[in-house]
Design a protein around this motif. Structure first.
Motif, PDB file in Angstrom:
ATOM      1  N   CYS A 373       0.835  -1.212   0.000  1.00 19.03           N
ATOM      2  CA  CYS A 373       0.000   0.000   0.000  1.00 19.03           C
ATOM      3  C   CYS A 373       0.867   1.258   0.000  1.00 19.03           C
ATOM      4  CB  CYS A 373      -0.929   0.011   1.208  1.00 19.03           C
ATOM      5  SG  CYS A 373      -2.358  -1.075   1.071  1.00 19.03           S
ATOM      6  N   MET A 374       2.016   1.198   0.678  1.00 17.16           N
ATOM      7  CA  MET A 374       2.881   2.371   0.772  1.00 17.16           C
ATOM      8  C   MET A 374       3.367   2.827  -0.595  1.00 17.16           C
ATOM      9  SD  MET A 374       5.132   1.458   4.165  1.00 17.16           S
ATOM     10  CE  MET A 374       6.250   2.837   3.942  1.00 17.16           C
ATOM     11  N   ILE A 375       3.619   1.884  -1.493  1.00 20.17           N
ATOM     12  CA  ILE A 375       4.124   2.265  -2.817  1.00 20.17           C
ATOM     13  C   ILE A 375       3.074   2.012  -3.904  1.00 20.17           C
ATOM     14  CG2 ILE A 375       6.549   1.974  -2.202  1.00 20.17           C
ATOM     15  CD1 ILE A 375       6.513  -0.748  -3.506  1.00 20.17           C
ATOM     16  N   ARG A 376       1.840   1.837  -3.472  1.00 15.63           N
ATOM     17  CA  ARG A 376       0.676   1.715  -4.355  1.00 15.63           C
ATOM     18  C   ARG A 376       0.770   0.553  -5.351  1.00 15.63           C
ATOM     19  NH1 ARG A 376      -1.500   7.248  -6.767  1.00 15.63           N
ATOM     20  NH2 ARG A 376      -2.936   5.727  -7.686  1.00 15.63           N
ATOM     21  N   ALA A 398       0.279   8.190 -14.456  1.00 19.25           N
ATOM     22  CA  ALA A 398       1.504   8.614 -15.147  1.00 19.25           C
ATOM     23  C   ALA A 398       2.511   9.189 -14.144  1.00 19.25           C
ATOM     24  CB  ALA A 398       1.174   9.652 -16.221  1.00 19.25           C
ATOM     25  N   ASP A 399       2.029  10.039 -13.238  1.00 19.16           N
ATOM     26  CA  ASP A 399       2.923  10.618 -12.233  1.00 19.16           C
ATOM     27  C   ASP A 399       3.451   9.545 -11.285  1.00 19.16           C
ATOM     28  OD1 ASP A 399       2.628  13.145 -13.277  1.00 19.16           O
ATOM     29  OD2 ASP A 399       0.974  13.699 -11.932  1.00 19.16           O
ATOM     30  N   MET A 400       2.594   8.572 -10.927  1.00 21.67           N
ATOM     31  CA  MET A 400       3.018   7.509 -10.029  1.00 21.67           C
ATOM     32  C   MET A 400       4.061   6.630 -10.704  1.00 21.67           C
ATOM     33  SD  MET A 400       2.637   6.518  -6.964  1.00 21.67           S
ATOM     34  CE  MET A 400       3.783   5.322  -6.278  1.00 21.67           C
ATOM     35  N   ARG A 401       3.930   6.419 -12.024  1.00 21.38           N
ATOM     36  CA  ARG A 401       4.919   5.607 -12.747  1.00 21.38           C
ATOM     37  C   ARG A 401       6.285   6.280 -12.697  1.00 21.38           C
ATOM     38  NH1 ARG A 401       2.601   5.650 -17.380  1.00 21.38           N
ATOM     39  NH2 ARG A 401       1.149   3.997 -16.827  1.00 21.38           N
ATOM     40  N   ARG A 402       6.309   7.610 -12.818  1.00 19.71           N
ATOM     41  CA  ARG A 402       7.590   8.332 -12.730  1.00 19.71           C
ATOM     42  C   ARG A 402       8.151   8.269 -11.311  1.00 19.71           C
ATOM     43  NH1 ARG A 402       4.984  11.665 -16.640  1.00 19.71           N
ATOM     44  NH2 ARG A 402       3.941  12.895 -15.022  1.00 19.71           N
ATOM     45  N   LYS A 405      10.432   5.175  -9.832  1.00 21.10           N
ATOM     46  CA  LYS A 405      11.890   5.154  -9.980  1.00 21.10           C
ATOM     47  C   LYS A 405      12.579   5.263  -8.617  1.00 21.10           C
ATOM     48  CE  LYS A 405      15.525   7.870 -12.229  1.00 21.10           C
ATOM     49  NZ  LYS A 405      16.130   8.405 -10.995  1.00 21.10           N
ATOM     50  N   GLU A 406      11.968   5.994  -7.691  1.00 23.03           N
ATOM     51  CA  GLU A 406      12.577   6.200  -6.370  1.00 23.03           C
ATOM     52  C   GLU A 406      12.092   5.204  -5.325  1.00 23.03           C
ATOM     53  OE1 GLU A 406      12.953  10.101  -4.887  1.00 23.03           O
ATOM     54  OE2 GLU A 406      13.058  11.039  -6.867  1.00 23.03           O
ATOM     55  N   LEU A 407      11.034   4.455  -5.637  1.00 27.30           N
ATOM     56  CA  LEU A 407      10.420   3.547  -4.670  1.00 27.30           C
ATOM     57  C   LEU A 407      10.454   2.134  -5.227  1.00 27.30           C
ATOM     58  CD1 LEU A 407       7.243   5.735  -4.089  1.00 27.30           C
ATOM     59  CD2 LEU A 407       9.289   5.741  -2.673  1.00 27.30           C
ATOM     60  N   GLN A 408      11.248   1.259  -4.636  1.00 25.15           N
ATOM     61  CA  GLN A 408      11.407  -0.097  -5.157  1.00 25.15           C
ATOM     62  C   GLN A 408      11.089  -1.133  -4.078  1.00 25.15           C
ATOM     63  OE1 GLN A 408      12.449  -1.350  -8.453  1.00 25.15           O
ATOM     64  NE2 GLN A 408      11.555   0.675  -8.804  1.00 25.15           N
ATOM     65  N   ILE A 409      10.878  -2.362  -4.537  1.00 21.93           N
ATOM     66  CA  ILE A 409      10.586  -3.462  -3.613  1.00 21.93           C
ATOM     67  C   ILE A 409      11.392  -4.690  -4.032  1.00 21.93           C
ATOM     68  CG2 ILE A 409       8.566  -4.216  -4.962  1.00 21.93           C
ATOM     69  CD1 ILE A 409       7.252  -4.970  -2.249  1.00 21.93           C
ATOM     70  N   ILE A 410      11.937  -5.398  -3.029  1.00 25.63           N
ATOM     71  CA  ILE A 410      12.599  -6.691  -3.240  1.00 25.63           C
ATOM     72  C   ILE A 410      11.654  -7.740  -2.682  1.00 25.63           C
ATOM     73  CG2 ILE A 410      14.631  -8.106  -2.791  1.00 25.63           C
ATOM     74  CD1 ILE A 410      16.136  -5.453  -2.210  1.00 25.63           C
ATOM     75  N   ASN A 486      18.176   3.507  -9.624  1.00 24.84           N
ATOM     76  CA  ASN A 486      18.686   4.493  -8.656  1.00 24.84           C
ATOM     77  C   ASN A 486      17.628   4.902  -7.624  1.00 24.84           C
ATOM     78  OD1 ASN A 486      21.056   4.552 -10.228  1.00 24.84           O
ATOM     79  ND2 ASN A 486      20.181   6.146 -11.547  1.00 24.84           N
ATOM     80  N   PRO A 487      17.064   3.955  -6.867  1.00 29.71           N
ATOM     81  CA  PRO A 487      16.000   4.293  -5.918  1.00 29.71           C
ATOM     82  C   PRO A 487      16.550   4.984  -4.670  1.00 29.71           C
ATOM     83  CG  PRO A 487      16.588   2.007  -5.684  1.00 29.71           C
ATOM     84  CD  PRO A 487      17.401   2.534  -6.833  1.00 29.71           C
TER      85      PRO A 487
END
Length: 581
Positions: A373-376, A398-402, A405-410, A486-487
């Motif tokens: 939920c935090m990164i939608r 569109a804005d969330m897709r950009r 780049k800074e929010l990733q998940i493993i 580059n997150p």
């Protein structure tokens, strides 16, 4: 002690690329009647193939035994010894599930997904006993009660996908116990389970062993788990037994460097370390013992306090405000009112730049749902997530897709999180193209190879497919893929739970090194408090979709305030800790 199973000079070879490769090298050991023998070692050490050899479940076209014997001394026929390595398939069918039963590591793949749970067990009982279907059904329901499954009649008619991981494993135990075997082989039966379910499974196996007087061969990579259940321990390394002894002797006075490494690389609940020792450290002729190694790597309370004072003086990187998530329950009747399950309930907290915040709790408490939920990746029902002053919930697609780049998940499972049709290189380059990183594919390829080298892989791995890698290597690839864009903020969702303790130590050290190098902020999700303590600055404990306790990691572990946190800590296998401090 009378011997039940006796293995002498067992050698195993397996065929690969038309060549026979040695896997087991002259193993010799025995299991006494009523005894629990633990077998420990890393993935690839030969533990599981030893168990599969006893059950004769290896395909004869790719496995052969050039030497050795597997002797089973049948208690029902005291004067008869069966050489399992020479039995025909017909003879083995009478032994498997009846005299010798096995609990496999992954219950979801061990249970047939299209057959109801009860039917799978009654099928075995009808094969090995003279019961009719009705008697077998009653016996299975009694077994379900014995293994403490809720609603046993309902679970009898349920499919495997309708049960939790712990419930599926209890079904597997009931199946193994259905014919009251003389030997139970448990192959990593608790690896994928949270600590409280794991504790229940271990207690259940002990209880059933005492009731039926059976012997147990318990396979695991975790020395803490084996100390909870075993009488004696074998340590395996590259198809050899390198050490053998009682649990107490092996823990308090490990002789072989490999055993010392396995003991040392487990995250400790007693001390805070800067990094975890690894098995390789001890195998490469480390001069210090475990005590000296830990003393050198300890982090002082003053050092932590100074770091936290600086860390929490800044503004939060992410602010979570009143996040809730409702999941609809499937309607059983056409006009029935829609019901909902509350997965998250008004979650509020802050995460600071450079911090690692641990999320812990049992399976189903809402940890993964909160992270997504935090990164939608899934949409919250209500609430807000502010990242650097921007409310992520208000962004269009569109804005969330950009922003991604800074929010990733493993993700947790390195086997299913990588596309099997893409080479590793393509999997790394694809997100770079999407986010416009690098001027051309030549630059992106160079960066991808540099990332692989950073996670201790090499250029040759760039051209391979995921199925060619081990679990630990795949998780490193998943980490490299997260780093490709580059997150600034990374969610690690149970990212080491599927790995053995030695590989886990390497990956945890790598995550910490990358955090220092790239100034990441982590949310570290796990059910294992000892791992979370090692990684985290603060810990949030979740139960039933709510945060019940949140504080400094050491304070949570040393002085828990809620009964639930005390229960989680109490469920961690303590083992017999060597005098390391």
């Amino acid at each position: 002690m009378e011997k039940l199973l006796e293995i002498t000079d067992l050698a195993l070879e397996m065929k690969r690329d038309e060549e026979w490769n040695p896997i087991l090298h002259g193993l010799s050991f025995h299991i006494g009647r009523g005894e629990t023998l633990g077998v420990v070692g890393e993935s690839g050490s030969g533990k599981s193939v030893t168990a599969l050899s006893v059950m004769r479940l290896l395909n004869a076209s790719v496995a052969r035994y050039p030497d050795g014997q597997i002797l089973f001394h049948d208690p029902a026929q005291p004067d008869t010894t069966v050489n399992l390595s020479r039995c025909t398939e017909k003879e083995m069918e009478r032994i498997r599930g009846n005299k010798i039963a096995m609990i496999f590591q992954e219950p979801m793949t061990s249970l047939n997904p299209v057959i109801r749970c009860g039917q799978q067990i009654t099928e075995q009982m009808l094969l090995h006993t003279r019961m009719d279907k009705e008697a077998a059904r009653k016996h299975v329901i009694e077994l379900f009660k014995e293994v403490m499954l809720p609603r046993p009649e309902q679970i009898f008619d349920s499919y495997p996908h309708e049960l939790s991981g712990g419930q599926k494993q209890r079904v597997m135990i009931a199946m193994a116990m259905s014919c009251q075997p003389d030997l139970l082989i448990a192959d990593e039966p608790t690896t994928a389970l949270d600590v409280t379910v794991q504790k229940g499974i271990l207690e259940l196996i002990r209880k059933l062993q005492a009731k039926y007087g059976m012997s147990v061969l318990f396979i695991t990579h975790d020395l803490g788990v084996v100390a909870e259940i075993a009488d004696r321990v074998l340590v395996m390394y590259k198809g050899n037994i390198v050490e053998e002894g009682s649990v107490r002797d092996l823990f308090l006075n490990p002789k072989h460097p490999y055993t010392q490494g396995l003991l040392a690389c487990r995250p400790s609940m007693r001390v805070r370390l800067r990094q975890l020792p690894t098995v390789d450290d001890f195998m490469q002729h480390r001069q210090e013992g475990i005590r000296e190694t830990f003393e050198k790597l300890c982090v002082s309370a003053d050092e932590r306090q100074a770091f936290h004072t600086k860390l929490y003086a800044e503004k939060p990187l992410i602010s979570i405000r009143n996040i809730s998530k409702l999941y609809p329950v499937r309607k059983r009747k056409l006009f029935e009112k829609r019901q909902y399950v509350q997965a998250l309930e008004n979650i509020t907290f802050d995460v600071y730049e450079g911090e690692t915040l641990g999320l812990v709790g049992e399976s189903g408490c809402g940890k993964t749902t909160l992270g997504r939920c935090m990164i939608r990746l899934i949409e919250a029902t209500s609430g807000e997530v502010h990242y650097r002053g921007t409310n992520l919930m208000s962004l269009n697609s569109a804005d969330m897709r950009r922003m991604r780049k800074e929010l990733q998940i493993i993700l947790q499972d390195p086997y299913s999180s990588l596309n099997q049709r893409l080479t590793v290189g393509d999997a790394l380059i694809e997100p770079m193209r999407v986010h416009g990183i690098g001027h051309n594919d030549k630059e992106r390829r160079a960066k991808a190879i540099a990332l692989l080298e950073r996670v201790n892989l090499n250029e040759s791995h760039f051209y391979r497919y995921p199925h060619e890698f081990s679990g630990g290597q795949r998780q490193r690839i998943s980490i490299a893929r997260a780093l490709a864009v580059n997150p600034r903020f990374i969610i690690c969702d149970e990212s080491v739970s599927a790995l053995d303790v030695s590989v886990q130590a390497q990956v945890l050290n790598l995550l910490n090194e990358l955090k220092q190098e790239y100034h990441f902020t982590y949310i570290f999700i796990s059910h294992d408090l000892s791992v979370v303590r090692f990684m985290s600055d603060r810990i949030a404990v979740m139960q039933n979709g709510r945060i019940v306790e949140m504080d400094d990691a050491d304070a949570i572990c040393d002085h828990p305030q809620t009964d639930y946190t005390k229960k989680l800590i109490g469920a961690i296998p303590k083992g017999i800790e060597p005098d390391i401090i």
